[in-house]
Design a protein around this motif. Structure first.
Motif, PDB file in Angstrom:
ATOM      1  N   VAL A 224      -3.347  -3.393  -1.041  1.00  0.00           N
ATOM      2  CA  VAL A 224      -2.962  -2.148  -1.713  1.00  0.00           C
ATOM      3  C   VAL A 224      -2.471  -2.380  -3.137  1.00  0.00           C
ATOM      4  O   VAL A 224      -2.678  -1.545  -4.012  1.00  0.00           O
ATOM      5  CB  VAL A 224      -1.924  -1.353  -0.878  1.00  0.00           C
ATOM      6  N   MET A 225      -1.850  -3.524  -3.395  1.00  0.00           N
ATOM      7  CA  MET A 225      -1.303  -3.776  -4.721  1.00  0.00           C
ATOM      8  C   MET A 225      -2.386  -4.035  -5.764  1.00  0.00           C
ATOM      9  O   MET A 225      -2.111  -3.989  -6.960  1.00  0.00           O
ATOM     10  CB  MET A 225      -0.304  -4.934  -4.679  1.00  0.00           C
ATOM     11  N   ALA A 226      -3.626  -4.266  -5.325  1.00  0.00           N
ATOM     12  CA  ALA A 226      -4.735  -4.450  -6.260  1.00  0.00           C
ATOM     13  C   ALA A 226      -5.144  -3.132  -6.905  1.00  0.00           C
ATOM     14  O   ALA A 226      -5.785  -3.125  -7.957  1.00  0.00           O
ATOM     15  CB  ALA A 226      -5.930  -5.088  -5.551  1.00  0.00           C
ATOM     16  N   ASP A 227      -4.797  -2.018  -6.286  1.00  0.00           N
ATOM     17  CA  ASP A 227      -5.089  -0.686  -6.831  1.00  0.00           C
ATOM     18  C   ASP A 227      -3.889  -0.270  -7.677  1.00  0.00           C
ATOM     19  O   ASP A 227      -2.808  -0.043  -7.137  1.00  0.00           O
ATOM     20  CB  ASP A 227      -5.303   0.291  -5.681  1.00  0.00           C
ATOM     21  N   PRO A 228      -4.058  -0.153  -8.994  1.00  0.00           N
ATOM     22  CA  PRO A 228      -2.906   0.146  -9.849  1.00  0.00           C
ATOM     23  C   PRO A 228      -2.168   1.429  -9.471  1.00  0.00           C
ATOM     24  O   PRO A 228      -0.933   1.460  -9.487  1.00  0.00           O
ATOM     25  CB  PRO A 228      -3.510   0.256 -11.248  1.00  0.00           C
ATOM     26  N   GLU A 229      -2.884   2.461  -9.095  1.00  0.00           N
ATOM     27  CA  GLU A 229      -2.237   3.729  -8.756  1.00  0.00           C
ATOM     28  C   GLU A 229      -1.494   3.646  -7.426  1.00  0.00           C
ATOM     29  O   GLU A 229      -0.299   3.926  -7.340  1.00  0.00           O
ATOM     30  CB  GLU A 229      -3.273   4.855  -8.721  1.00  0.00           C
ATOM     31  N   ALA A 230      -2.202   3.228  -6.373  1.00  0.00           N
ATOM     32  CA  ALA A 230      -1.577   3.123  -5.051  1.00  0.00           C
ATOM     33  C   ALA A 230      -0.505   2.042  -5.051  1.00  0.00           C
ATOM     34  O   ALA A 230       0.576   2.224  -4.487  1.00  0.00           O
ATOM     35  CB  ALA A 230      -2.627   2.829  -3.980  1.00  0.00           C
TER      36      ALA A 230
END
Length: 122
Positions: free
Chosen positions: A60-66
């Protein structure tokens, strides 16, 4: 409030105490209210992960928004946990260290390695 990770739990505790004192929020920071706020923030963290697959949750931390939302919710959880411990006079590091020692006793490596089984009450 200070920023940066080098302040540690003690520095964060002091910063949160000062933040609350400056706003006269101590009157609202009862253990009950802080525990309820903590539970609410944990719920918000859960909501960010709720419908993700196990694989998606692990990245999840790879997605900047999420990832930004998850980071903010974890920050909220930490703030309320540290403030609750301060109000109750609990040293968080000592409490966690004691709990880890108890868990090591209840879950010896030779019996627990690779198993999610709950330990018998001890």
């Amino acid at each position: 409030m200070t920023s940066g990770g080098d302040a540690g739990v003690g520095g964060l505790t002091e910063a949160l105490r000062r933040f609350a004192d400056e706003r006269d929020w101590g009157q609202f920071h009862t253990p009950k209210n802080l525990a309820m706020a903590l539970a609410g923030e944990v719920g918000e963290l859960l909501a960010e992960l709720q419908w993700l697959t196990p694989e998606e949750s692990a990245t999840v931390m790879a997605d900047p928004e999420a990832g930004g939302r998850v980071r903010a919710e974890i920050g909220d959880v930490m703030i309320y946990l540290v403030r609750l411990a301060d109000v109750l006079g609990i040293d968080l590091v000592e409490a966690a260290t004691d709990k880890l020692a108890d868990s090591a006793r209840r879950y010896p490596v030779e019996r627990a390695r690779g198993s999610a089984a709950k330990a018998p009450d001890a």
